[in-house]
Design a protein around this motif. Sequence first.
Motif, PDB file in Angstrom:
ATOM      1  N   VAL A 131      43.808  40.798  61.549  1.00 25.07           N
ATOM      2  CA  VAL A 131      43.958  39.538  62.306  1.00 25.07           C
ATOM      3  C   VAL A 131      43.200  39.623  63.614  1.00 25.07           C
ATOM      4  O   VAL A 131      42.519  38.671  64.015  1.00 25.07           O
ATOM      5  N   ILE A 132      43.334  40.757  64.297  1.00 28.73           N
ATOM      6  CA  ILE A 132      42.695  40.923  65.605  1.00 28.73           C
ATOM      7  C   ILE A 132      41.178  40.883  65.461  1.00 28.73           C
ATOM      8  O   ILE A 132      40.489  40.197  66.210  1.00 28.73           O
ATOM      9  N   TYR A 135      40.006  37.463  64.782  1.00 21.73           N
ATOM     10  CA  TYR A 135      40.141  36.674  66.003  1.00 21.73           C
ATOM     11  C   TYR A 135      39.003  36.996  66.979  1.00 21.73           C
ATOM     12  O   TYR A 135      38.422  36.097  67.589  1.00 21.73           O
ATOM     13  N   ASN A 139      36.017  34.456  68.421  1.00 21.38           N
ATOM     14  CA  ASN A 139      35.711  34.271  69.834  1.00 21.38           C
ATOM     15  C   ASN A 139      34.303  34.714  70.199  1.00 21.38           C
ATOM     16  O   ASN A 139      33.741  34.286  71.189  1.00 21.38           O
ATOM     17  N   LEU A 243      41.237  32.597  58.111  1.00 17.87           N
ATOM     18  CA  LEU A 243      40.985  32.146  59.476  1.00 17.87           C
ATOM     19  C   LEU A 243      39.573  31.582  59.664  1.00 17.87           C
ATOM     20  O   LEU A 243      39.373  30.687  60.466  1.00 17.87           O
TER      21      LEU A 243
ATOM     22  N   PRO B 225      51.983  40.879  63.647  1.00 18.24           N
ATOM     23  CA  PRO B 225      50.895  40.053  63.089  1.00 18.24           C
ATOM     24  C   PRO B 225      51.330  38.614  62.794  1.00 18.24           C
ATOM     25  O   PRO B 225      50.532  37.690  62.954  1.00 18.24           O
ATOM     26  N   MET B 228      51.211  36.845  65.897  1.00 14.06           N
ATOM     27  CA  MET B 228      49.796  36.656  66.222  1.00 14.06           C
ATOM     28  C   MET B 228      49.251  35.405  65.534  1.00 14.06           C
ATOM     29  O   MET B 228      48.536  34.618  66.146  1.00 14.06           O
ATOM     30  N   TYR B 229      49.597  35.230  64.245  1.00 10.37           N
ATOM     31  CA  TYR B 229      49.131  34.039  63.537  1.00 10.37           C
ATOM     32  C   TYR B 229      49.588  32.775  64.260  1.00 10.37           C
ATOM     33  O   TYR B 229      48.817  31.832  64.444  1.00 10.37           O
ATOM     34  N   VAL B 232      47.639  32.333  67.502  1.00 12.86           N
ATOM     35  CA  VAL B 232      46.282  31.859  67.251  1.00 12.86           C
ATOM     36  C   VAL B 232      46.288  30.341  67.086  1.00 12.86           C
ATOM     37  O   VAL B 232      45.398  29.640  67.564  1.00 12.86           O
ATOM     38  N   GLU B 233      47.334  29.832  66.419  1.00 12.84           N
ATOM     39  CA  GLU B 233      47.354  28.401  66.148  1.00 12.84           C
ATOM     40  C   GLU B 233      47.845  27.576  67.328  1.00 12.84           C
ATOM     41  O   GLU B 233      47.369  26.468  67.560  1.00 12.84           O
ATOM     42  N   GLY B 240      46.029  34.623  72.930  1.00 16.70           N
ATOM     43  CA  GLY B 240      45.723  35.400  71.727  1.00 16.70           C
ATOM     44  C   GLY B 240      45.058  36.711  72.070  1.00 16.70           C
ATOM     45  O   GLY B 240      45.363  37.753  71.489  1.00 16.70           O
ATOM     46  N   PHE B 243      47.609  39.188  73.460  1.00 19.11           N
ATOM     47  CA  PHE B 243      48.442  39.755  72.395  1.00 19.11           C
ATOM     48  C   PHE B 243      47.623  40.692  71.499  1.00 19.11           C
ATOM     49  O   PHE B 243      48.141  41.688  71.000  1.00 19.11           O
ATOM     50  N   SER B 244      46.340  40.373  71.311  1.00 18.11           N
ATOM     51  CA  SER B 244      45.469  41.260  70.538  1.00 18.11           C
ATOM     52  C   SER B 244      45.430  42.646  71.165  1.00 18.11           C
ATOM     53  O   SER B 244      45.487  43.659  70.474  1.00 18.11           O
TER      54      SER B 244
END
Lengths: 299, 274
Positions: A131-132, A135, A139, A243, B225, B228-229, B232-233, B240, B243-244
């Motif tokens: 996920v990271i 993400y 970005n 994503l 996670p 996190m999803y 993100v939204e 985000g 938190f990452s």
Amino acid sequence: MNLDKAGALRMKTSTAKSGLSRQTKDSITGLLMVFPSFLLLVFIVILPISLAVRESLLDPNGALSLANYKYLFTDKAMKNNIIFTLNLTVVSTVITLILGYILAIYLRFSKGRISEWIRKLYFIPMFIPAVIATYGIINMYGNHGWLARIVLALGGDSFPRFIYDYNGLLLANLWFNIPFTAMLLSSALAGIPNSLIESARDVGAGKLNLFTKFIVPMTYKTVLVAATFSFMGIIGSFTAPFLIGPNAPQVLGIAMQQSFSIYHDVGIASAMAVFMFLLCSAMGYFYIRSMVKEEPAGR
Amino acid sequence: MGWYVRSLGKRKIIEFMVLLLFVFFFLGPLLNLTLLAFSGKWQFPAMLPQVWSLEWWSFVLTQEEVLSSISLSFGIATIVTIASIVICIPAAYAFARIRFPLSRWFLFSFLLTNAFPKMGLYVSIAVLFYQVGLMNTLLGVVLIHIVNTLMFMTWIPAAAFKSIHLAQEESARDVGAGPFRVFWHVTLPMALPGILVASIFTFLSSLDEAQGTFLVGIPDFKTMPLVMYSIVEDYPSTAGAVFSIIMTLPTIVLLLAARRFVNADVMSSGFQMK
């Protein structure tokens, strides 16, 4: 005298368990030690897989049929999804292997501070949560992302739409899989002794010759291992396509999740999973065959 | 500048370009997140944040959901790691040292965890868990995390056990040590790097797992996670990014702590049992 004592001990232990030969005893111990993890494998992997295979072979009325598979290969959108996924998977795997190989060769034969730094850093992506990483990619490469800003600052005018389609997924796949491939290959390359390479050079082998005659034959099995795990990881990937993937055509991982949780069509979702499973099994077959061949029979 | 570049030589320059490309491609997205996390204002098209700030840190770290997800995730990852070690290490030892029928067959059966697409596997597991009442339970979540760890927790330690020379164990036995003492004092310390690397993989993959947890753990088990999803939204990218970093920190700390053991040979030997 120590030897005598040990011998006596062995005698004692082997006679204590009366009747059973050493081989039978080993077999029982071995099976007992493997049993817990295999039982778990049966419950959380093998049983669910068989359930999915069964589900994929049933039509809505519960009768045995191949309707789900027929739909998979005749529905136009679904066909596009399959072609899209296969294309992306094969292209990603091949590029991953090529770049991973180049990186591994560089790390093997280059000595110096820069390669030392890369050697320290290239593990990191393998351990970063998906996920990271995704993400971060959004970005970085998004429309107003860091790269777009850098391009503008350097005098470029507009930044092309880059993620949210095939290219974005390709990029993510490379990010996730090159480090693992490079790791496997650099370990294989480390196994080639310097003396061998030097003596090949001494008899006049050029760089290309050295590569094709020595390095490739000594690492092609590792390439197969890397290809297997990259292929399996990429074809069923979910996080990155979820994503940054396009809406249509979709990657099969997403299509499968949607037909399950939006359309509640377990049969189609299972058929997709089984289809991917068959492709991965083919890769797995070659992988296992090459591993087993390495060792003479008996184990 | 020109004389300096020339004195470096072409090879050095190419190498430097390789490093730049490498850092840009692999670490760029992570660097970008780090900058983003400490920015207060970063409007397009500025290359660097206009205002630095920690405000999003205090925002994220005061969210009840975030704090509970951190402790939940670490708790689950610890349970998963210990359970995987207890279940898989005996099997790994057996694969490496004991001759028993069908051992190859058992060894490669663990590849199944990777061969079936994860999402499809999770869905089938959810159907199964529903029938046996494991939905929304800690055991269910732990089991679905173990799906991802079974293979390397068996393969990497097995390769580590196998790389120890039999003679070393035998000589300990010859001086009278019993099998358990030999294992504890000779075999285990030598196989420790492999076990450690596999455990780190296990711990991190449990922290990372999202889809399976989402399917069987909702609504009670909102791990990092999953939070996190939703971040993100629902929140700006700064939140985000913060938190990452919180989620990536344990990875970095673990890798630094174990950097002596985490090397290409230990890890890759697990994927090619020789």
